[in-house]
Enzyme design. Structure first.
Site, PDB file in Angstrom:
ATOM      1  N   GLN A 215       1.905  -6.141  -3.160  1.00  0.00           N
ATOM      2  CA  GLN A 215       2.396  -6.251  -1.781  1.00  0.00           C
ATOM      3  C   GLN A 215       3.699  -5.448  -1.629  1.00  0.00           C
ATOM      4  O   GLN A 215       3.840  -4.438  -2.291  1.00  0.00           O
ATOM      5  CB  GLN A 215       2.585  -7.721  -1.368  1.00  0.00           C
ATOM      6  CG  GLN A 215       1.272  -8.495  -1.201  1.00  0.00           C
ATOM      7  CD  GLN A 215       0.655  -8.970  -2.492  1.00  0.00           C
ATOM      8  OE1 GLN A 215       1.293  -9.641  -3.275  1.00  0.00           O
ATOM      9  NE2 GLN A 215      -0.594  -8.644  -2.720  1.00  0.00           N
TER      10      GLN A 215
ATOM     11  N   ASP B 164       0.807  -1.226   0.000  1.00  0.00           N
ATOM     12  CA  ASP B 164       0.000   0.000   0.000  1.00  0.00           C
ATOM     13  C   ASP B 164       0.835   1.268   0.000  1.00  0.00           C
ATOM     14  O   ASP B 164       0.425   2.308   0.528  1.00  0.00           O
ATOM     15  CB  ASP B 164      -0.968   0.017   1.205  1.00  0.00           C
ATOM     16  CG  ASP B 164      -1.882  -1.190   1.209  1.00  0.00           C
ATOM     17  OD1 ASP B 164      -2.256  -1.639   0.115  1.00  0.00           O
ATOM     18  OD2 ASP B 164      -2.210  -1.677   2.300  1.00  0.00           O
TER      19      ASP B 164
END
Ligand code: GDP
Ligand code: IMO
Ligand code: MG
Length: 433
Positions: A223, A13
């Protein structure tokens, strides 16, 4: 040759979706090499917001072809749903999106197993996205996985799935979990999965032919480095190689043809799910970062844990991925702080550590060694020129560069495409030519 890998330098993120969207117009192909619909990559274009989960963020640029490589695990229902969502937003995927025949598929029993395993772990759970990612990779490694190319052989496919369901049901029943209903599950799955057929290709051959013909590939990681199954905070990781090396195996792109790597790091740190997080802030500053940074998972909506920038983490990512440069995102989120901390190293039971300790258990006992920098107390959002940043913000960025050992070539000052600083004469400015 220009084939660049974009990799998360923290726990995911970091803003990979935004950065890939900025770089994509300068590349012919955008390709994903690992993960699945556990990813949630957000692209904001004016008032419109796209969250890409399985499909590369390059799909938003008409002139880009997109590849879902062999290293990705594909949930057919999720794939079809995403195609539909994109269509409703005016983005057509047919003819320019391709799935590797060698990509493994996620089946309903993978999702059931993901849930049951997490429940059984209780307080020690990984906090997975419950999308069946881990169990699908398990089957790949144990050689009973179902691959996209198997859809070309429906009879054989049915037989394989039937055998797998029997096997998985034994496991589910043995732990008292609900089993998967054979016929309805198989029929439902095939109805979704057969819709993938027009997208399936030998994507490794496609990519290598394209690079031989002078085309460029932007490789989109999902990821982040600390969630890599080998190098991350195992066992609190995902089940694939998110680091740059995964791009070679996950696409069939020869390592010598990967010509650069860009690490994406937030100007602070976040993490979703369980596992150690040395710089985590459980105080008002952490709550502020969560609110101001809108730190809620793009996939599951879970609140993200927040903390100060951790240079041991980002420096470790620089080492493992060989980043030519870093992109530092969400600088604007730090605008209001009087003081900002950066962790420069860890101390464990009084001893100063070098680098990243082995294992989640050791990391959980580490304390960050903080350095405090003055805040800039000024609005940086929408800044597009490095020289216009407040001097304390420039100092912060320079300190990040020193501690991590890589230049910060791109700075993001807001979610929109336009809220970006690209530094002159940097690797990123060269890749955008
Ligand atoms: P990814 O998984 O690495 O693509 O990142 P996510 O999309 O899951 O999370 C990043 C979030 O931060 C998204 O909501 C983005 O719209 C937002 N974002 C990206 N860059 C910036 C930035 O510079 N400032 C702010 N305020 N938000 C940003
Ligand atoms: P993007 O690409 C943040 C985390 C989960 C969990 C662990 C394992 O958007 O950065 P999994 O479902 O993969 O078996 O869960 O990994 N995780 C992510 N965290 N961003 C992601 O993707 C993530 N994908 C998985 O929260 O801790
Ligand atoms: Mg995300």
């Amino acid at each position: 040759m220009k084939n660049i890998v974009v990799v998360g330098a923290q726990w995911g993120d970091e803003g990979k979706g935004k950065v890939v969207d900025i770089l994509a117009p300068h590349f012919n192909i955008v390709a994903r090499y690992q993960g699945g619909h556990n990813a949630g990559h957000t692209v904001r274009i004016g008032e419109r917001k796209f969250i890409l989960r399985l499909i590369p963020s390059g799909i938003l640029h008409d002139e880009c072809s997109c590849v879902i490589g062999n290293g990705v695990v594909v949930d057919p229902g999720a794939f079809n749903g995403e195609i539909e969502e994109l269509r409703e937003l005016g983005v057509e995927c047919e003819g320019r999106l391709f799935i590797s025949a060698r990509a493994h598929l996620i089946l309903p029993y993978h999702v059931a197993l993901d849930r049951v395993r997490e429940e059984r772990l209780g307080a020690n759970s990984v906090g997975t996205t419950m999308r069946g990612i881990g169990p699908a990779y398990e089957d790949k490694a144990s050689r009973c996985g179902i691959r996209a190319g198997d859809l070309f052989y429906p009879d054989l496919l049915r037989e394989k799935i039937r055998a797998n369901i029997e096997e998985k049901n034994l496991e589910l029943a043995s732990i008292g979990a609900e089993t998967v209903e054979l016929d309805s599950s198989l029929d439902e799955f095939l109805a979704e999965a057969l819709r993938l057929v027009p997208f399936i290709r030998d994507t490794a051959a496609m990519i290598n032919t394209a690079t031989r013909d002078g085309k460029s590939v932007l490789v989109e990681g999902a990821q982040g480095t600390m969630l890599d199954v080998d190098h991350g905070t195992y066992p609190f990781v995902t089940s694939s190689n998110a680091t740059a090396g995964g791009a070679a195996t996950g696409l069939g792109l020869p390592p010598r043809n990967i010509t650069g790597a860009l690490g994406i790091a937030k100007a602070y740190t976040t993490r979703v799910g369980g596992g150690p997080f040395p710089t985590e802030l459980l105080d008002k500053h952490g709550a502020y970062l969560q609110k101001r940074g809108n730190e809620y998972g793009a996939v599951t909506g879970r609140p993200r844990r927040t903390g100060w920038f951790d240079a041991a983490v980002a420096g470790y990512a620089v080492m493992l991925n060989g980043f030519d440069a870093l992109a530092l995102t969400k600088l604007d989120v730090l605008d209001e702080f009087d003081e900002i901390k950066i962790s420069t190293a860890y101390r464990c039971h009084g001893e100063l550590l070098e680098g990243m300790p082995y294992g989640a258990n050791v990391l959980a006992e580490c304390e960050p060694v903080y350095e405090t920098l003055p805040g800039w107390k000024a609005n940086t959002s929408r800044t597009t020129n490095f020289d216009e940043l407040p001097s304390a913000a420039k100092d912060y960025i320079r300190r990040v560069e020193e501690l991590c050992g890589a230049p910060v070539a791109l700075i993001s000052t807001g979610p929109d495409r336009t809220e970006t600083i690209i530094r002159n004469d940097s690797p990123v400015s060269a890749w955008m030519k």
